[in-house]
Scaffold this motif. Structure first.
Motif, PDB file in Angstrom:
ATOM      1  N   UNK A 143      53.540  80.065  34.396  1.00  0.00           N
ATOM      2  CA  UNK A 143      54.338  81.273  34.608  1.00  0.00           C
ATOM      3  C   UNK A 143      54.782  81.883  33.284  1.00  0.00           C
ATOM      4  N   UNK A 144      55.173  81.011  32.366  1.00  0.00           N
ATOM      5  CA  UNK A 144      55.631  81.491  31.064  1.00  0.00           C
ATOM      6  C   UNK A 144      54.526  82.230  30.340  1.00  0.00           C
ATOM      7  N   UNK A 181      59.206  89.489  36.355  1.00  0.00           N
ATOM      8  CA  UNK A 181      58.206  88.768  35.551  1.00  0.00           C
ATOM      9  C   UNK A 181      58.860  88.160  34.314  1.00  0.00           C
ATOM     10  N   UNK A 182      59.838  88.842  33.752  1.00  0.00           N
ATOM     11  CA  UNK A 182      60.487  88.318  32.550  1.00  0.00           C
ATOM     12  C   UNK A 182      61.272  87.048  32.828  1.00  0.00           C
ATOM     13  N   UNK A 183      61.591  86.821  34.075  1.00  0.00           N
ATOM     14  CA  UNK A 183      62.342  85.602  34.407  1.00  0.00           C
ATOM     15  C   UNK A 183      61.416  84.430  34.720  1.00  0.00           C
ATOM     16  N   UNK A 184      60.134  84.676  34.741  1.00  0.00           N
ATOM     17  CA  UNK A 184      59.177  83.595  35.026  1.00  0.00           C
ATOM     18  C   UNK A 184      59.283  82.506  33.967  1.00  0.00           C
ATOM     19  N   UNK A 185      59.173  81.275  34.429  1.00  0.00           N
ATOM     20  CA  UNK A 185      59.043  80.158  33.497  1.00  0.00           C
ATOM     21  C   UNK A 185      60.335  79.752  32.827  1.00  0.00           C
ATOM     22  N   UNK A 186      61.470  80.189  33.359  1.00  0.00           N
ATOM     23  CA  UNK A 186      62.748  79.732  32.818  1.00  0.00           C
ATOM     24  C   UNK A 186      63.161  78.488  33.591  1.00  0.00           C
ATOM     25  N   UNK A 187      63.339  77.361  32.858  1.00  0.00           N
ATOM     26  CA  UNK A 187      63.562  76.108  33.580  1.00  0.00           C
ATOM     27  C   UNK A 187      65.032  75.819  33.850  1.00  0.00           C
ATOM     28  N   UNK A 208      60.292  94.980  39.058  1.00  0.00           N
ATOM     29  CA  UNK A 208      59.142  94.070  38.968  1.00  0.00           C
ATOM     30  C   UNK A 208      59.045  93.472  37.564  1.00  0.00           C
ATOM     31  N   UNK A 209      59.202  94.322  36.562  1.00  0.00           N
ATOM     32  CA  UNK A 209      59.119  93.818  35.188  1.00  0.00           C
ATOM     33  C   UNK A 209      60.237  92.807  34.930  1.00  0.00           C
ATOM     34  N   UNK A 216      55.695  75.824  35.340  1.00  0.00           N
ATOM     35  CA  UNK A 216      56.534  76.593  34.429  1.00  0.00           C
ATOM     36  C   UNK A 216      55.719  77.123  33.262  1.00  0.00           C
ATOM     37  N   UNK A 264      51.687  95.629  35.051  1.00  0.00           N
ATOM     38  CA  UNK A 264      52.660  96.440  35.796  1.00  0.00           C
ATOM     39  C   UNK A 264      52.922  97.754  35.055  1.00  0.00           C
ATOM     40  N   UNK A 323      53.674  85.799  31.639  1.00  0.00           N
ATOM     41  CA  UNK A 323      54.642  86.884  31.499  1.00  0.00           C
ATOM     42  C   UNK A 323      54.022  88.119  30.862  1.00  0.00           C
TER      43      UNK A 323
END
Lengths: 127, 567
Positions: free
Chosen positions: B9-10, A50-56, A46-47, B6, B20, B13
């Motif tokens: 979401x960023x 979340x760390x991959x969020x927002x990578x364009x 899960x972590x 984006x 979590x 994080x």
């Protein structure tokens, strides 16, 4: 050295190794599969998601997708575990643990794919 | 996915990872801490029960200690759990609220909305860069004519002003730097229905880069730019900017025309500005010596024209050395606000005074002082700020130079029809008697109403009916187009000004002139006539009726027209 990359790679690889550790063992034997390991595998996965969020970037999008697949498989496995132990009348039997392990096997594939993609990306940057 | 998703979401994080982690540590703790069931046996909570307990505890619902009453060790852990989960939630919610109130996030949202509105625009539109005095006046005038536009300005206050201005329809607007190609792209500069770009920013360099971007993307699209300095005017001209407007040059031309060719000037005034002067105003005596106060850009432009016409002028300038002037009989050092300086400039013998400094209070003072010394003077004043309009109005000035108004009228004329400016250019070559005859027929046509002007291009797209008739080899004359489509005996209140055929201009064409395909015609008259004519040229049945008198078309059409006439 990029600290963000280190943490990122750490979580991806850790998700893979924990998953692999849980997966190892005889399919139908509950003794071989530790619940704590499944718990950690799920949390780390899960972590990592979340760390991959927002990578364009395109690679970022694929990594997010594989990671989501792993989460989905692991969460379903955990739900089956809870159901088998607390709800089902037969308790944790060979059939239940087999489906949990096979689901985590699917997650293992997805995590493996993430790690391979990460390796490919790194190689491309080197070049 | 767009930028906004984006960005959210960023920003999410860190709070999500915190949630979590804290939840997993808490769950893990509960599974490890030994508890006691009702019979006093030791037990360990399963992940299932731990997750259940942490979930309701974290959201402070609180169902009690489940599945059995807790031991002291479990309660210790619960205290940790309560505080840490509350903190984790406050942090996460705070982060979400912060995103929603974040400047850059809001700007992204606005940008996205703006881009969407521009891309979904189906009608032809103009891009107006700069919403200052001139920009707002242009936007107001063109939206009143039903033309769409998109506004970009770098100053948030002006964009807010746009939202408050009561325009007839919503104008997509963006607060951004228009010289940034990305911004122009979002404003639809690459869209086919963007038919023109108007650069009205205060920065010549920004105007230049907007004009270049537009010309590079689509060389044929019209670009109009305001300019403040000569260097930039040349630069803009070098790559084919269609119209370069310098307010000082335009007003100098305007004033020059008013003095030397009063009738030509009146025609210009009638065609360009909505409220026009009376024909009788042309008789005023204007030849003689003029006093020019202020030798800046405006003063220079005026003096150049006066010198060309061989008229004598006296310049009053506070710093003549800096402006490259030598103090002589015709150059007086001073502001012009005091009687001494004006007398030294022989104000009593002059026919007119031009208060052309960059300060409104000084300009008013010059006008008032000069009037006391010589009540017969013609007063020309430059108004720098719009807020001072009422003061200048009260000062009873013969000619007021309001740069933003001049430019916006000029731009409106250009946007209405580029033929109009060609007509006005050609007008300079005509004699005054000719102009006088023209202005008298214009007056007979519209009286005190606004004189509108419009153009027709005889091609397939804009005037399909005329195009079809001409293609079939039938004869259509200018006069035919000027007949009322319901009663061909009655003429519309309009007259032809110019006929452009194969790049040759024919001034005041005869009404019997037969038309040809690809002719361009400039008409003037009442706006009412314009809407009839524009309807006529694309309606085949109506055109057949005015040309030959026969009521062609089907039953429905006849029925409809009878109803319309019977009203």
């Amino acid at each position: 050295m990029n600290t963000e990359k280190v943490v990122f790679a750490f979580f991806i690889v850790l998700a893979l190794t924990l998953n692999f550790g849980f997966f190892l063992g005889e399919m139908t034997n509950p003794e071989h599969h530790n619940g704590y390991e499944l718990f950690f595998a799920t949390v780390v996965s899960l972590i990592a998601t979340v760390m991959k969020f927002g990578d364009r970037t395109h690679m970022g999008a694929i990594l997010l997708a594989t990671s989501l697949v792993a989460d989905l498989q692991l969460i379903i496995a955990a739900v089956i575990w809870g159901w088998a132990v607390h709800v089902s009348t037969v308790g944790m039997d060979g059939a239940a643990i087999a489906s949990i392990v096979s689901l985590s096997g699917g997650a293992l594939l997805a995590n493996l794919l993430s790690a391979v993609l990460l390796a490919i990306e790194t190689v491309m940057i080197r070049r | 996915m767009n930028y906004v998703a984006f960005l959210i979401l960023r920003r999410l994080r860190a709070p999500l990872i915190a949630l979590i982690s804290i939840y997993s540590v808490l769950i893990l703790g509960y599974t490890l801490i030994p508890g006691q069931d009702a019979e006093g046996n030791e037990y360990r909570m399963s992940f299932f029960h731990a997750f259940y307990f942490v979930s309701f505890m974290g959201s402070t619902i609180g169902f009690g200690e489940l599945p059995h009453a807790f031991t002291a060790a479990q309660r210790f852990w619960t205290i940790v759990a309560i505080y840490s989960s509350v903190i984790a939630w406050i942090y996460s919610i705070g982060a979400v609220v912060a995103i929603l109130r974040d400047e850059s996030f809001l700007r992204l949202l606005q940008r996205g909305r703006f881009r969407y509105r521009v891309t979904s625009e189906r009608e032809a539109f103009y891009i107006i860069c700069g919403y200052g005095l001139t920009g707002s006046s242009v936007v107001e005038k063109i939206t009143r004519r039903g033309v769409r536009c998109v506004v970009i300005d770098i100053d948030a206050a002006r964009i807010e002003a746009l939202e408050l201005d009561s325009l007839p329809f919503d104008v997509p607007n963006l607060c951004a730097d228009a010289s940034d190609p990305d911004v122009l792209n979002d404003a639809g500069i690459e869209q086919d229905n963007c038919i023109g770009v108007v650069c009205l920013t205060n920065d010549d360099h920004a105007n230049l880069s907007i004009a270049i971007t537009s010309k590079l993307l689509k060389p044929k699209r019209m670009v109009i730019s305001r300019v403040a300095t000569r260097d930039y005017a040349k630069n803009l001209g070098s790559f084919g900017t269609d119209h370069i407007l310098d307010p000082f040059e335009i007003f100098a031309d305007y004033l020059d025309g008013a003095i030397h060719q009063p009738y030509r000037h009146l025609i210009y005034d009638w065609l360009i500005s909505p409220e026009h002067k009376a024909v009788s105003s042309a008789y005023t005596k204007k030849q003689g010596m003029w006093v020019i106060c202020g030798y800046g850009r405006f003063g220079k432009a005026l003096k150049k024209r006066f010198d060309q016409e061989g008229m004598s002028t006296v310049v009053i300038e506070p710093k003549p050395e800096q402006r490259g002037l030598e103090v002589t009989e015709d150059v007086v050092k001073g502001l012009g606000t005091e009687a001494d300086t004006l007398l030294e400039a022989r104000i009593t013998k002059a026919v007119g005074v031009i208060a052309g400094t960059a300060d409104d209070a000084n300009n008013l003072s010059i006008v008032m002082t000069a009037r006391e010394l010589n009540p017969d003077l013609i007063m020309v004043a430059r108004q720098n700020h719009r807020l001072n309009r009422s003061v200048f109005g009260a000062a009873d000035i013969d000619m007021l130079m309001d740069p933003s108004n001049i430019i916006s009228n000029h731009i409106l004329a250009l946007l209405k029809t580029p033929l109009l400016i060609e007509f006005l250019d050609r007008l300079a070559a005509e004699k005054e008697e000719w102009s006088k005859a023209l202005i008298e027929s214009m007056e007979a046509l519209v009286g005190k109403n606004e004189l509108d002007s419009w153009s027709l291009v005889l091609d397939k797209e804009s005037t399909s009916a005329v195009y079809e008739e001409l293609r079939m080899g039938k004869k259509v004359t200018l006069e035919d187009l000027m007949k009322h489509p319901h009663e061909r005996g009655k003429a519309l209140d309009c007259m032809p000004l110019l006929l452009k055929r194969n790049n040759e201009l024919l001034m005041m064409p005869e009404r019997e002139t037969p038309l040809r395909i690809d002719d361009e015609v400039l008409m003037c008259g009442l706006s009412r006539a314009a809407s009839w004519m524009l309807w006529l040229v694309s309606n085949e049945n109506a055109l057949k009726y005015v040309v030959s008198g026969e009521e062609g078309g089907g039953y429905v059409w006849k029925h409809w027209i009878r109803q319309y006439l019977g009203r």
